[in-house]
Design a protein around this motif. Structure first.
Motif, PDB file in Angstrom:
ATOM      1  N   ILE A  25     -62.006  55.659 -31.059  1.00  0.00           N
ATOM      2  CA  ILE A  25     -61.818  56.517 -32.237  1.00  0.00           C
ATOM      3  C   ILE A  25     -61.040  57.738 -31.781  1.00  0.00           C
ATOM      4  O   ILE A  25     -61.443  58.415 -30.829  1.00  0.00           O
ATOM      5  N   ASP A  26     -59.924  58.026 -32.438  1.00  0.00           N
ATOM      6  CA  ASP A  26     -59.108  59.170 -32.037  1.00  0.00           C
ATOM      7  C   ASP A  26     -59.925  60.455 -32.010  1.00  0.00           C
ATOM      8  O   ASP A  26     -60.738  60.715 -32.913  1.00  0.00           O
ATOM      9  N   HIS A  27     -59.685  61.261 -30.963  1.00  0.00           N
ATOM     10  CA  HIS A  27     -60.297  62.576 -30.811  1.00  0.00           C
ATOM     11  C   HIS A  27     -61.826  62.519 -30.712  1.00  0.00           C
ATOM     12  O   HIS A  27     -62.514  63.453 -31.122  1.00  0.00           O
ATOM     13  N   VAL A  28     -62.331  61.433 -30.156  1.00  0.00           N
ATOM     14  CA  VAL A  28     -63.769  61.301 -29.882  1.00  0.00           C
ATOM     15  C   VAL A  28     -63.932  60.837 -28.439  1.00  0.00           C
ATOM     16  O   VAL A  28     -63.407  59.780 -28.067  1.00  0.00           O
ATOM     17  N   THR A  29     -64.636  61.626 -27.640  1.00  0.00           N
ATOM     18  CA  THR A  29     -64.843  61.322 -26.224  1.00  0.00           C
ATOM     19  C   THR A  29     -66.326  61.324 -25.915  1.00  0.00           C
ATOM     20  O   THR A  29     -67.036  62.268 -26.290  1.00  0.00           O
ATOM     21  N   THR A  30     -66.798  60.294 -25.241  1.00  0.00           N
ATOM     22  CA  THR A  30     -68.189  60.227 -24.805  1.00  0.00           C
ATOM     23  C   THR A  30     -68.255  60.344 -23.288  1.00  0.00           C
ATOM     24  O   THR A  30     -67.552  59.637 -22.567  1.00  0.00           O
ATOM     25  N   LEU A  31     -69.114  61.255 -22.820  1.00  0.00           N
ATOM     26  CA  LEU A  31     -69.334  61.494 -21.398  1.00  0.00           C
ATOM     27  C   LEU A  31     -70.704  60.939 -21.039  1.00  0.00           C
ATOM     28  O   LEU A  31     -71.716  61.350 -21.595  1.00  0.00           O
ATOM     29  N   GLU A  32     -70.731  59.984 -20.109  1.00  0.00           N
ATOM     30  CA  GLU A  32     -71.960  59.297 -19.721  1.00  0.00           C
ATOM     31  C   GLU A  32     -72.521  59.906 -18.442  1.00  0.00           C
ATOM     32  O   GLU A  32     -71.780  60.205 -17.500  1.00  0.00           O
ATOM     33  N   SER A  33     -73.838  60.038 -18.398  1.00  0.00           N
ATOM     34  CA  SER A  33     -74.494  60.522 -17.181  1.00  0.00           C
ATOM     35  C   SER A  33     -74.967  59.380 -16.289  1.00  0.00           C
ATOM     36  O   SER A  33     -75.163  59.562 -15.084  1.00  0.00           O
ATOM     37  N   ARG A  35     -77.886  58.223 -16.649  1.00  0.00           N
ATOM     38  CA  ARG A  35     -79.331  58.429 -16.575  1.00  0.00           C
ATOM     39  C   ARG A  35     -79.906  58.434 -17.989  1.00  0.00           C
ATOM     40  O   ARG A  35     -79.214  58.802 -18.955  1.00  0.00           O
ATOM     41  N   PRO A  36     -81.173  58.048 -18.145  1.00  0.00           N
ATOM     42  CA  PRO A  36     -81.785  58.058 -19.478  1.00  0.00           C
ATOM     43  C   PRO A  36     -81.775  59.462 -20.079  1.00  0.00           C
ATOM     44  O   PRO A  36     -81.872  60.463 -19.362  1.00  0.00           O
ATOM     45  N   GLY A  37     -81.677  59.500 -21.381  1.00  0.00           N
ATOM     46  CA  GLY A  37     -81.694  60.781 -22.074  1.00  0.00           C
ATOM     47  C   GLY A  37     -81.112  60.633 -23.461  1.00  0.00           C
ATOM     48  O   GLY A  37     -80.693  59.546 -23.870  1.00  0.00           O
ATOM     49  N   PRO A  38     -81.075  61.711 -24.212  1.00  0.00           N
ATOM     50  CA  PRO A  38     -80.607  61.641 -25.597  1.00  0.00           C
ATOM     51  C   PRO A  38     -79.093  61.459 -25.686  1.00  0.00           C
ATOM     52  O   PRO A  38     -78.358  61.741 -24.736  1.00  0.00           O
ATOM     53  N   HIS A  39     -78.658  60.997 -26.840  1.00  0.00           N
ATOM     54  CA  HIS A  39     -77.230  60.999 -27.165  1.00  0.00           C
ATOM     55  C   HIS A  39     -76.969  62.248 -28.003  1.00  0.00           C
ATOM     56  O   HIS A  39     -77.366  62.327 -29.167  1.00  0.00           O
ATOM     57  N   ALA A  40     -76.350  63.245 -27.379  1.00  0.00           N
ATOM     58  CA  ALA A  40     -76.042  64.513 -28.050  1.00  0.00           C
ATOM     59  C   ALA A  40     -74.592  64.510 -28.499  1.00  0.00           C
ATOM     60  O   ALA A  40     -73.706  64.052 -27.767  1.00  0.00           O
ATOM     61  N   VAL A  41     -74.348  65.013 -29.696  1.00  0.00           N
ATOM     62  CA  VAL A  41     -72.992  65.091 -30.247  1.00  0.00           C
ATOM     63  C   VAL A  41     -72.689  66.546 -30.601  1.00  0.00           C
ATOM     64  O   VAL A  41     -73.500  67.208 -31.255  1.00  0.00           O
ATOM     65  N   ILE A  42     -71.537  67.030 -30.161  1.00  0.00           N
ATOM     66  CA  ILE A  42     -71.018  68.323 -30.604  1.00  0.00           C
ATOM     67  C   ILE A  42     -69.756  68.041 -31.394  1.00  0.00           C
ATOM     68  O   ILE A  42     -68.856  67.333 -30.920  1.00  0.00           O
ATOM     69  N   VAL A  43     -69.682  68.575 -32.604  1.00  0.00           N
ATOM     70  CA  VAL A  43     -68.539  68.315 -33.481  1.00  0.00           C
ATOM     71  C   VAL A  43     -67.939  69.636 -33.939  1.00  0.00           C
ATOM     72  O   VAL A  43     -68.654  70.588 -34.257  1.00  0.00           O
ATOM     73  N   SER A  44     -66.623  69.701 -33.930  1.00  0.00           N
ATOM     74  CA  SER A  44     -65.887  70.845 -34.476  1.00  0.00           C
ATOM     75  C   SER A  44     -64.845  70.323 -35.455  1.00  0.00           C
ATOM     76  O   SER A  44     -64.587  69.119 -35.538  1.00  0.00           O
ATOM     77  N   LEU A  45     -64.250  71.248 -36.203  1.00  0.00           N
ATOM     78  CA  LEU A  45     -63.137  70.943 -37.114  1.00  0.00           C
ATOM     79  C   LEU A  45     -63.518  70.006 -38.253  1.00  0.00           C
ATOM     80  O   LEU A  45     -62.668  69.278 -38.760  1.00  0.00           O
ATOM     81  N   MET A  63     -63.645  72.988 -18.535  1.00  0.00           N
ATOM     82  CA  MET A  63     -64.673  73.285 -17.538  1.00  0.00           C
ATOM     83  C   MET A  63     -65.179  72.024 -16.835  1.00  0.00           C
ATOM     84  O   MET A  63     -65.885  72.100 -15.830  1.00  0.00           O
ATOM     85  N   GLY A  64     -64.857  70.868 -17.401  1.00  0.00           N
ATOM     86  CA  GLY A  64     -65.345  69.624 -16.828  1.00  0.00           C
ATOM     87  C   GLY A  64     -66.823  69.394 -17.033  1.00  0.00           C
ATOM     88  O   GLY A  64     -67.487  68.787 -16.182  1.00  0.00           O
ATOM     89  N   VAL A  65     -67.358  69.864 -18.160  1.00  0.00           N
ATOM     90  CA  VAL A  65     -68.785  69.700 -18.429  1.00  0.00           C
ATOM     91  C   VAL A  65     -69.142  68.220 -18.492  1.00  0.00           C
ATOM     92  O   VAL A  65     -68.460  67.422 -19.149  1.00  0.00           O
ATOM     93  N   GLY A  70     -78.570  61.348 -20.230  1.00  0.00           N
ATOM     94  CA  GLY A  70     -78.122  60.892 -21.534  1.00  0.00           C
ATOM     95  C   GLY A  70     -76.613  60.832 -21.633  1.00  0.00           C
ATOM     96  O   GLY A  70     -75.905  60.658 -20.635  1.00  0.00           O
ATOM     97  N   ARG A  71     -76.105  60.989 -22.836  1.00  0.00           N
ATOM     98  CA  ARG A  71     -74.661  61.019 -23.049  1.00  0.00           C
ATOM     99  C   ARG A  71     -74.302  62.123 -24.024  1.00  0.00           C
ATOM    100  O   ARG A  71     -75.077  62.469 -24.916  1.00  0.00           O
ATOM    101  N   LEU A  72     -73.117  62.620 -23.844  1.00  0.00           N
ATOM    102  CA  LEU A  72     -72.588  63.710 -24.661  1.00  0.00           C
ATOM    103  C   LEU A  72     -71.285  63.247 -25.293  1.00  0.00           C
ATOM    104  O   LEU A  72     -70.364  62.819 -24.584  1.00  0.00           O
ATOM    105  N   THR A  73     -71.207  63.334 -26.608  1.00  0.00           N
ATOM    106  CA  THR A  73     -69.984  62.976 -27.329  1.00  0.00           C
ATOM    107  C   THR A  73     -69.401  64.217 -27.972  1.00  0.00           C
ATOM    108  O   THR A  73     -70.115  64.974 -28.643  1.00  0.00           O
TER     109      THR A  73
END
Length: 316
Positions: A25-33, A35-45, A63-65, A70-73
């Motif tokens: 999906i354009d302009h959507v990036t998921t960062l995987e750890s 390790r178990p944990g929640p799927h957190a999403v931060i959305v702008s625009l 910053m390379g966060v 879990g995973r961060l999208t």
């Protein structure tokens, strides 16, 4: 009379490098750890002219966060509107066809209607369907103090309190014109587990608004135990104000295009006396229904069917 524009202190970041992402999906990036944990999403625009959130998310990328669990999208939502941003006409790029933060109900998403925002919302729907917790970054027309909108669930209110900033948390039902991302599906279910909050980070184009957005991201990720506190420390500033929660008792919806406030309200004013006239909607007087009434996000130019202002009480 020509309305003067607020100064544009922020430079819209070039988000072209994030278009491909890694999700299909354009302009959507998921960062995987890994390790178990929640799927957190931060959305702008969600709104194309609210660029402070995009500035903050661009900073997260730079910053390379990476999530420690879990995973961060990270989602840049209404990119079509954003790409039309013009500092000479900064209000015009809020959306292409309709407000993207009024379409998040199954009957609309699954219905026959079509618009640029609906097509994009349908693309993004699987991201929100898979999310455990969402931070939706926004900004405001007026120079209003930052605030968190938490809907009506206790868990969203608790998450807002856990972030500890902004100072104001507003519990509300949303808008008559349609449902927001934070009202979508399981996020709004009283007995659910999935949680979404929306942070209004300040006036659209102030430098401070992007700083509030970045700090909100850091506090959100800390609350999910996704980043080391040492990474967030430099972006979390001391805030002397205690937190306050306001419960919205009613949303005033404009019934005509002739809605005017009597004063240049910016929001979060506490009006001490019941019956105080706030403005007029055609021939209808708009008055405070009780003492110590809080005005929440009065609209700049409300049109028929749009929320003109929300009224609320401060609660423990």
């Amino acid at each position: 009379m020509t309305e003067s524009l607020p100064p544009i202190e922020l430079t819209p970041p070039d988000i072209g490098a994030y278009r491909r992402g890694n999700t299909g999906i354009d302009h959507v990036t998921t960062l995987e750890s890994g390790r178990p944990g929640p799927h957190a999403v931060i959305v702008s625009l969600i709104h194309g002219n609210e660029i402070g959130g995009a500035v903050a998310m661009d900073r997260l990328f730079r910053m390379g966060v990476r999530p420690a669990r879990g995973r961060l999208t990270l989602v840049f939502a209404n990119t079509a509107a954003y790409q039309s941003f013009d500092a000479e006409r900064p209000y015009a790029s809020r959306f292409v066809d309709e407000d993207m933060n009024r379409v998040w109900s199954p009957d609309v998403l699954d219905g026959p209607r079509d618009s640029a925002e609906l097509r994009r919302a349908r693309q993004l729907r699987p991201v929100f369907d898979a999310a455990d917790v969402v931070l939706d970054l926004h900004s405001m027309t007026a120079d209003t103090p930052p605030l968190t909108l938490c809907g009506r669930t206790d868990r969203a209110r608790a998450l807002a309190r856990r972030l500890g900033f902004p100072a104001w948390t507003v519990a509300d039902e949303g808008h008559a014109a349609g449902r927001r991302v934070i009202d979508y599906a399981g996020f709004a279910e009283a007995d659910g587990r999935r949680t979404a909050i929306l942070v209004e980070c300040g006036q659209h184009w102030r430098t401070e608004t992007a700083l509030v957005a970045l700090e909100s991201c850091m506090r959100f990720l800390l609350a999910q135990e996704m980043i080391d506190p040492s990474l967030a420390d430099r972006h979390i500033r001391p805030h002397p104000e205690p937190q306050h929660t306001v419960e919205v008792t009613e949303a005033v919806t404009a019934e005509t295009d002739e809605f005017f406030f009597d004063q240049p309200y910016v929001g979060m004013e506490v009006i001490p006396r019941a019956g105080t006239v706030l403005g007029r909607d055609g021939n209808r007087r708009i008055v405070t229904p009780y003492d110590d009434c809080v005005l929440i996000m009065p609209a700049r130019r409300p049109k028929t069917g749009q929320t003109a202002v929300r009224l609320g009480r401060i609660v423990p």
